[in-house]
Design a protein around this motif. Structure first.
Motif, PDB file in Angstrom:
ATOM      1  N   THR A 158      13.746  -6.197 -15.466  1.00  0.00           N
ATOM      2  CA  THR A 158      12.532  -6.757 -14.865  1.00  0.00           C
ATOM      3  C   THR A 158      12.266  -6.034 -13.547  1.00  0.00           C
ATOM      4  OG1 THR A 158      12.985  -8.938 -15.818  1.00  0.00           O
ATOM      5  CG2 THR A 158      11.390  -8.829 -14.017  1.00  0.00           C
ATOM      6  N   MET A 159      11.030  -5.583 -13.415  1.00  0.00           N
ATOM      7  CA  MET A 159      10.628  -4.873 -12.209  1.00  0.00           C
ATOM      8  C   MET A 159       9.728  -5.770 -11.372  1.00  0.00           C
ATOM      9  SD  MET A 159       8.711  -1.173 -11.939  1.00  0.00           S
ATOM     10  CE  MET A 159       8.381  -0.417 -10.348  1.00  0.00           C
ATOM     11  N   TYR A 160      10.029  -5.845 -10.076  1.00  0.00           N
ATOM     12  CA  TYR A 160       9.221  -6.599  -9.111  1.00  0.00           C
ATOM     13  C   TYR A 160       8.743  -5.601  -8.071  1.00  0.00           C
ATOM     14  CZ  TYR A 160      12.158 -10.344 -11.078  1.00  0.00           C
ATOM     15  OH  TYR A 160      12.833 -11.197 -11.913  1.00  0.00           O
ATOM     16  N   ILE A 161       7.409  -5.535  -7.857  1.00  0.00           N
ATOM     17  CA  ILE A 161       6.926  -4.537  -6.905  1.00  0.00           C
ATOM     18  C   ILE A 161       5.551  -4.920  -6.373  1.00  0.00           C
ATOM     19  CG2 ILE A 161       5.836  -3.048  -8.650  1.00  0.00           C
ATOM     20  CD1 ILE A 161       6.998  -0.647  -6.963  1.00  0.00           C
ATOM     21  N   THR A 162       5.288  -4.525  -5.148  1.00  0.00           N
ATOM     22  CA  THR A 162       3.959  -4.655  -4.561  1.00  0.00           C
ATOM     23  C   THR A 162       3.812  -3.561  -3.518  1.00  0.00           C
ATOM     24  OG1 THR A 162       2.383  -6.165  -3.516  1.00  0.00           O
ATOM     25  CG2 THR A 162       4.659  -6.236  -2.723  1.00  0.00           C
ATOM     26  N   CYS A 163       2.548  -3.326  -3.123  1.00  0.00           N
ATOM     27  CA  CYS A 163       2.308  -2.341  -2.060  1.00  0.00           C
ATOM     28  C   CYS A 163       1.059  -2.736  -1.296  1.00  0.00           C
ATOM     29  CB  CYS A 163       2.195  -0.932  -2.629  1.00  0.00           C
ATOM     30  SG  CYS A 163       0.524  -0.382  -3.060  1.00  0.00           S
ATOM     31  N   ASP A 164       0.952  -2.208  -0.134  1.00  0.00           N
ATOM     32  CA  ASP A 164      -0.188  -2.453   0.744  1.00  0.00           C
ATOM     33  C   ASP A 164      -0.997  -1.146   0.798  1.00  0.00           C
ATOM     34  OD1 ASP A 164      -1.937  -3.234   2.683  1.00  0.00           O
ATOM     35  OD2 ASP A 164      -0.407  -3.732   4.176  1.00  0.00           O
ATOM     36  N   ASP A 165      -2.070  -0.958  -0.038  1.00  0.00           N
ATOM     37  CA  ASP A 165      -2.933  -1.988  -0.581  1.00  0.00           C
ATOM     38  C   ASP A 165      -3.025  -1.943  -2.124  1.00  0.00           C
ATOM     39  OD1 ASP A 165      -4.214  -3.233   1.800  1.00  0.00           O
ATOM     40  OD2 ASP A 165      -4.746  -1.156   2.205  1.00  0.00           O
ATOM     41  N   TYR A 166      -3.266  -0.759  -2.701  1.00  0.00           N
ATOM     42  CA  TYR A 166      -3.597  -0.668  -4.118  1.00  0.00           C
ATOM     43  C   TYR A 166      -2.488   0.097  -4.853  1.00  0.00           C
ATOM     44  CZ  TYR A 166      -5.980   0.591  -8.436  1.00  0.00           C
ATOM     45  OH  TYR A 166      -6.299   0.769  -9.763  1.00  0.00           O
ATOM     46  N   CYS A 203       0.614   4.415  -4.173  1.00  0.00           N
ATOM     47  CA  CYS A 203       0.050   3.331  -3.378  1.00  0.00           C
ATOM     48  C   CYS A 203      -1.010   3.905  -2.443  1.00  0.00           C
ATOM     49  CB  CYS A 203       1.144   2.638  -2.569  1.00  0.00           C
ATOM     50  SG  CYS A 203       0.536   1.221  -1.611  1.00  0.00           S
ATOM     51  N   THR A 204      -2.187   3.294  -2.469  1.00  0.00           N
ATOM     52  CA  THR A 204      -3.286   3.726  -1.596  1.00  0.00           C
ATOM     53  C   THR A 204      -3.492   2.697  -0.503  1.00  0.00           C
ATOM     54  OG1 THR A 204      -4.386   4.865  -3.434  1.00  0.00           O
ATOM     55  CG2 THR A 204      -5.726   4.342  -1.495  1.00  0.00           C
ATOM     56  N   ASP A 205      -3.451   3.180   0.732  1.00  0.00           N
ATOM     57  CA  ASP A 205      -3.675   2.305   1.890  1.00  0.00           C
ATOM     58  C   ASP A 205      -5.154   2.353   2.237  1.00  0.00           C
ATOM     59  OD1 ASP A 205      -3.353   0.766   4.205  1.00  0.00           O
ATOM     60  OD2 ASP A 205      -3.131   2.599   5.406  1.00  0.00           O
ATOM     61  N   ASN A 206      -5.878   1.223   1.984  1.00  0.00           N
ATOM     62  CA  ASN A 206      -7.317   1.185   2.235  1.00  0.00           C
ATOM     63  C   ASN A 206      -7.659   0.922   3.694  1.00  0.00           C
ATOM     64  OD1 ASN A 206      -7.937   1.630  -0.462  1.00  0.00           O
ATOM     65  ND2 ASN A 206      -7.824  -0.561  -0.963  1.00  0.00           N
ATOM     66  N   GLN A 207      -6.707   0.566   4.521  1.00  0.00           N
ATOM     67  CA  GLN A 207      -6.990   0.217   5.903  1.00  0.00           C
ATOM     68  C   GLN A 207      -6.650   1.342   6.877  1.00  0.00           C
ATOM     69  OE1 GLN A 207      -5.404  -3.621   7.016  1.00  0.00           O
ATOM     70  NE2 GLN A 207      -5.535  -4.398   4.917  1.00  0.00           N
ATOM     71  N   GLY A 208      -6.303   2.506   6.312  1.00  0.00           N
ATOM     72  CA  GLY A 208      -6.032   3.632   7.210  1.00  0.00           C
ATOM     73  C   GLY A 208      -4.759   3.462   8.012  1.00  0.00           C
ATOM     74  N   GLY A 209      -3.863   2.672   7.532  1.00  0.00           N
ATOM     75  CA  GLY A 209      -2.580   2.537   8.217  1.00  0.00           C
ATOM     76  C   GLY A 209      -2.640   1.713   9.482  1.00  0.00           C
ATOM     77  N   SER A 210      -3.681   0.911   9.651  1.00  0.00           N
ATOM     78  CA  SER A 210      -3.796   0.123  10.886  1.00  0.00           C
ATOM     79  C   SER A 210      -2.675  -0.879  10.980  1.00  0.00           C
ATOM     80  CB  SER A 210      -5.143  -0.596  10.912  1.00  0.00           C
ATOM     81  OG  SER A 210      -5.250  -1.484   9.820  1.00  0.00           O
ATOM     82  N   HIS A 211      -2.114  -0.993  12.153  1.00  0.00           N
ATOM     83  CA  HIS A 211      -1.052  -1.950  12.441  1.00  0.00           C
ATOM     84  C   HIS A 211       0.180  -1.723  11.564  1.00  0.00           C
ATOM     85  CE1 HIS A 211      -4.069  -3.992  14.794  1.00  0.00           C
ATOM     86  NE2 HIS A 211      -4.831  -4.148  13.704  1.00  0.00           N
ATOM     87  N   GLY A 212       0.359  -0.459  11.071  1.00  0.00           N
ATOM     88  CA  GLY A 212       1.537  -0.156  10.248  1.00  0.00           C
ATOM     89  C   GLY A 212       1.565  -0.907   8.948  1.00  0.00           C
TER      90      GLY A 212
END
Length: 302
Positions: A158-166, A203-212
């Motif tokens: 079982t794989m559990y994963i998430t990223c900020d953002d997409y 993983c694509t960061d839609n916020q431009g890396g703001s606030h890490g």
């Protein structure tokens, strides 16, 4: 004329004169002297001939002795060579007599199975019963045997994963689209085969890396919820897309680096408000590429 001969002649003359009866005339004395001189000279010639003959014989004997000495030296050398060859033959004979071919021991016990499913076991033996010695042959055959174990079908991981953002997920090159991949606060969960060799995520960061904010966090567990892998710096990441990057066997070039650990202060580790809190691995870390913006591509070989 040698001096000792001269003395002998003079003495002979005096003897003749002393033994003569009466007084001789000058002519008689002269004749006697000439006869004596002739006789002495003949003796001298005979002695010289004898000396020459003896000298020749001595020279001949000396040459013969020299030849004999050379022949003797030659025989001594031959004897030495034969003695050495005999010693070598004896050594070779001893080696042949002591020659020992190797023989295998019995195989040892089978090792533990390498996996709970689809594993292998091995057992070994050694060529020491006895070991080859003095030019003996090595054992023929293999020193190790293997066999399959726990050959039943393996339960999936079982794989559990998430990223900020997409998030995009690839399992052995095939894209998977579980729920939650488009929402950074949601946890994506999916089953993957236990035979999986390569996991790749983008993983694509839609916020431009703001606030890490950018980051990837996840883990893979077996059916007993034991860690198979977790996101950490052993993953490889790149900030550039390359054809085939998600496939098994992909060759990572100079654009690929060890994943950057985002540190203990990252919100995915500190906050309890997102889906990342349900990732079971205690070893999970938040990872990213070398930059803080855009899309990052990360992969892990199991």
């Amino acid at each position: 004329m040698p001096s000792f001969l001269r003395v002998a002649i003079i003495l002979a003359i005096f003897v003749v004169l002393a033994s003569s009866e009466g007084v001789q005339t000058n002519e008689e004395i002269t004749e006697d002297l000439e006869d004596l001189l002739h006789t002495s000279m003949s003796s001298i010639v005979s002695l010289n001939d004898l000396v020459t003959e003896l000298t020749g014989r001595i020279s001949h004997l000396a040459l013969s002795f020299s030849d004999m000495q050379l022949e003797a030296n030659k025989r001594h050398l031959e004897v030495d060579n034969l003695t050495r060859e005999l010693s070598e033959v004896k050594e070779q004979l001893k080696v042949l007599q002591d020659r020992q071919d190797g023989t295998w021991t019995e195989f040892g016990d089978w090792s533990e199975c390498s996996a709970e499913c689809g594993g292998t076991q091995r057992r070994t033996r050694t060529c020491t019963n006895p070991a080859p010695a003095n030019g003996g042959d090595d054992c023929e055959g293999e020193a190790e045997e293997t066999r399959e174990c726990n050959a039943g079908e393996c339960e999936p991981y079982t794989m559990y994963i998430t990223c900020d953002d997409y998030l995009k997920i690839y399992i052995d090159g095939a894209e998977k689209r579980p729920s939650g991949i488009e929402l950074w606060t949601s946890l994506s969960t999916l089953e993957i085969p236990a035979s999986t060799t390569t996991i790749a995520v983008a993983c694509t960061d839609n916020q431009g890396g703001s606030h890490g904010a950018c980051g990837i966090i996840g883990s893979v567990q077996d059916s007993l919820r034991r860690d198979i892998i977790a996101t950490d710096s052993s993953w490889s990441c790149s900030d550039h897309w390359e054809s085939g990057w998600q496939l098994p066997g992909f060759t990572e070039g100079s654009n690929w680096r060890h994943a950057r650990d985002q540190g203990d202060g990252h919100h995915m580790l500190r906050s309890r408000d997102g889906g990342w809190k349900d990732i079971p691995s205690p070893n999970k870390r938040v990872i990213w590429g070398t930059t803080g913006v855009g899309t990052v591509y990360c992969r892990k070989t199991l």
